[in-house]
Design an enzyme around this catalytic site. Structure first.
Site, PDB file in Angstrom:
ATOM      1  CD  GLU A 191      -4.032  -7.959   1.737  1.00 52.59           C
ATOM      2  OE1 GLU A 191      -4.797  -8.338   2.627  1.00 52.59           O
ATOM      3  OE2 GLU A 191      -3.676  -6.766   1.600  1.00 52.59           O
TER       4      GLU A 191
ATOM      5  CD  GLU B 109       0.115  -6.432   4.991  1.00 52.04           C
ATOM      6  OE1 GLU B 109      -0.510  -6.303   3.925  1.00 52.04           O
ATOM      7  OE2 GLU B 109       0.834  -7.428   5.232  1.00 52.04           O
TER       8      GLU B 109
ATOM      9  N   GLY C  32      -0.459  -5.310   0.062  1.00 51.79           N
ATOM     10  CA  GLY C  32      -1.605  -5.235  -0.833  1.00 51.79           C
ATOM     11  C   GLY C  32      -1.325  -5.837  -2.195  1.00 51.79           C
TER      12      GLY C  32
ATOM     13  CB  ALA D  13      -0.908  -0.011   1.224  1.00 54.09           C
TER      14      ALA D  13
END
Length: 261
Positions: free
Chosen positions: A115, A135, A112, A64
């Site tokens: 993901e 994270e 992200g 992210a």
């Protein structure tokens, strides 16, 4: 404002490229543009298969956009929920696209980005790619589907280890644990992805979409319920023009020409 997600289409194959250098991070703009692109692809009858990748040689998507995080701190819980739900919805849209998707991992695939890769059907990694969910090192944990998709793919114990430690792992290690389907030399990822996508695009979308639906939905049900879903989809596909063409082509010993209807 420049476009950060590029879309090209050729011979039934769409290529979606995150173009947010240097590391193609998942900013709010990238998330919104991915939503727009995949909403369009869902409705595009000419597209049979989709490749997703990042521009350059450093990263598929290196997580992210951390620079956006300070603005989130102190927000009301409902506001945080809205932001996080937005990314979940984008990746759900990609996972549920009724067409095969291939993630071509051309470098760092973290947070992200990992993901996003998990939301795709097939993952092809170049040998220098690194995957992980780091994270935990920010005091956070995956919030865009990682805690749900990763255990379903590689098992809960290994998934917990990766998320607890936050370490990235090599493409070869990912291949061993089933996180990626194939590993190819650096610079050959797009060739491999396009070759596979071309083969997929030669098949019937009527069949491909039902395979995807049967697997995605059936694996979250009991075995008997999954069989019922498979049966319903199998009966349904026999009403398509593509089945008639496929069977006739086999009998006539020729290549089938599917219309995806």
């Amino acid at each position: 404002m420049s476009q950060l997600v590029q879309l090209t289409k050729q011979d039934g194959v769409a290529t979606v490229i995150m173009d947010n250098p240097p590391m193609n991070v998942l900013s709010s703009q990238v998330s919104q543009e991915l939503k727009e692109v995949f909403t369009h692809l869902n409705e595009d009858s000419e597209v049979i298969a989709v490749i997703v990748t990042g521009t350059g040689e450093q990263a598929f998507m290196a997580g992210a956009d951390i620079k956006e995080f300070p603005s989130w701190v102190g927000l009301e819980k409902e506001e945080i929920r809205k932001i996080a739900r937005g990314n979940q919805e984008v990746f759900n849209l990609i996972e549920n696209l009724p067409k095969p998707t291939i993630a071509m991992l051309n470098g760092f695939t973290l947070g992200g980005g990992c993901e996003l890769a998990l939301a795709c059907d097939i993952r092809i990694a170049e040998e220098h790619a690194k995957l992980g969910l780091p994270e935990i090192k920010l005091g956070l944990f995956p919030g865009a589907g990682g805690t749900q998709r990763l255990p379903r793919l590689i098992g809960p114990a290994k998934a917990k280890e990766l998320m607890y430690l936050g370490n990235s792992i090599s493409a070869e290690e990912c291949l061993k644990i089933g996180l990626v389907n194939h590993v190819v030399p650096k610079g050959q990822g797009m060739e491999a992805a396009k070759s596979m996508a071309k083969k997929l695009a030669s098949h019937s979308l009527q069949s491909l979409s039902r395979i995807k639906k049967a697997v995605n939905e059936g694996t979250d049900q009991s075995f008997d319920s999954g069989l019922d879903l498979e049966l319903a989809l199998f009966v349904d596909v026999f009403g398509s023009d593509d089945v008639r063409e496929g069977v006739q082509a086999f009998i006539e010993k020729r290549q089938a020409k599917f219309t995806h209807k």
